[in-house]
Motif scaffolding. Structure first.
Motif, PDB file in Angstrom:
ATOM      1  N   ALA A  64      19.649  23.751   7.137  1.00  0.00           N
ATOM      2  CA  ALA A  64      18.190  23.614   7.121  1.00  0.00           C
ATOM      3  C   ALA A  64      17.742  22.424   7.962  1.00  0.00           C
ATOM      4  O   ALA A  64      16.735  22.505   8.671  1.00  0.00           O
ATOM      5  CB  ALA A  64      17.689  23.482   5.685  1.00  0.00           C
ATOM      6  N   GLU A  68      15.303  22.870  11.146  1.00  0.00           N
ATOM      7  CA  GLU A  68      14.013  22.186  11.172  1.00  0.00           C
ATOM      8  C   GLU A  68      13.892  21.292  12.410  1.00  0.00           C
ATOM      9  O   GLU A  68      12.863  21.286  13.085  1.00  0.00           O
ATOM     10  CB  GLU A  68      13.830  21.360   9.900  1.00  0.00           C
ATOM     11  CG  GLU A  68      12.442  20.759   9.760  1.00  0.00           C
ATOM     12  CD  GLU A  68      12.251  20.030   8.455  1.00  0.00           C
ATOM     13  OE1 GLU A  68      11.178  20.186   7.860  1.00  0.00           O
ATOM     14  OE2 GLU A  68      13.173  19.291   8.027  1.00  0.00           O
ATOM     15  N   ARG A  76      12.231  22.510   5.436  1.00  0.00           N
ATOM     16  CA  ARG A  76      13.626  22.710   5.020  1.00  0.00           C
ATOM     17  C   ARG A  76      13.717  23.130   3.555  1.00  0.00           C
ATOM     18  O   ARG A  76      14.553  23.939   3.181  1.00  0.00           O
ATOM     19  CB  ARG A  76      14.458  21.464   5.338  1.00  0.00           C
ATOM     20  CG  ARG A  76      14.523  20.416   4.267  1.00  0.00           C
ATOM     21  CD  ARG A  76      15.287  19.166   4.672  1.00  0.00           C
ATOM     22  NE  ARG A  76      16.702  19.181   4.479  1.00  0.00           N
ATOM     23  CZ  ARG A  76      17.309  19.081   3.297  1.00  0.00           C
ATOM     24  NH1 ARG A  76      16.605  18.985   2.205  1.00  0.00           N
ATOM     25  NH2 ARG A  76      18.619  19.078   3.216  1.00  0.00           N
TER      26      ARG A  76
END
Length: 121
Positions: A64, A68, A76
């Motif tokens: 994540a 991001e 995230r």
């Protein structure tokens, strides 16, 4: 008499503060839920495809963070919740991701549920 009025005013102020906090929490919870379940595909004028390598042992948090940073996802925490809600198991490999994909589309690819995967050699 004066203390009774003061107590009443304090009670009303405290009650108003509690109601305001509950309203704010409800609005934020709604926004978060909407981000998790009502995601729209990106609308970038110049979408880009990027090779993404998912290594053995990468956590959902690490994935994540990278997504991001690269601009594939906006949040995230939303992505992490989606991973657990959709019960996806991330499969190590090499993938092609596009900046106009939703978090759900990315999870489908990273879990091997979508056809756009390329196995790592």
């Amino acid at each position: 008499m004066g203390t009774r009025v003061f107590r009443t005013v304090v009670n009303v102020v405290v009650l108003a503060a509690i109601v305001s906090c509950l309203f704010l929490l409800a609005a934020r919870a709604y926004g978060f839920g909407k981000a998790v379940f009502d995601e729209r595909a990106g609308t970038a004028k110049n979408p880009r495809a990027v090779r993404f390598v998912l290594k053995e042992g990468n956590t959902i948090g690490q994935v994540a963070d990278v997504l991001e940073e690269e601009g594939f996802i906006d949040n995230r925490l939303v992505f992490i919740v989606q991973k657990f809600f959709y019960d996806c198991d991330l499969v190590p490999g090499e993938y092609r991701l596009n900046t106009n994909m939703t978090g759900k589309m990315i999870l489908d690819i990273l879990s091997g549920a979508a056809v756009e995967t390329e196995d790592a050699s």
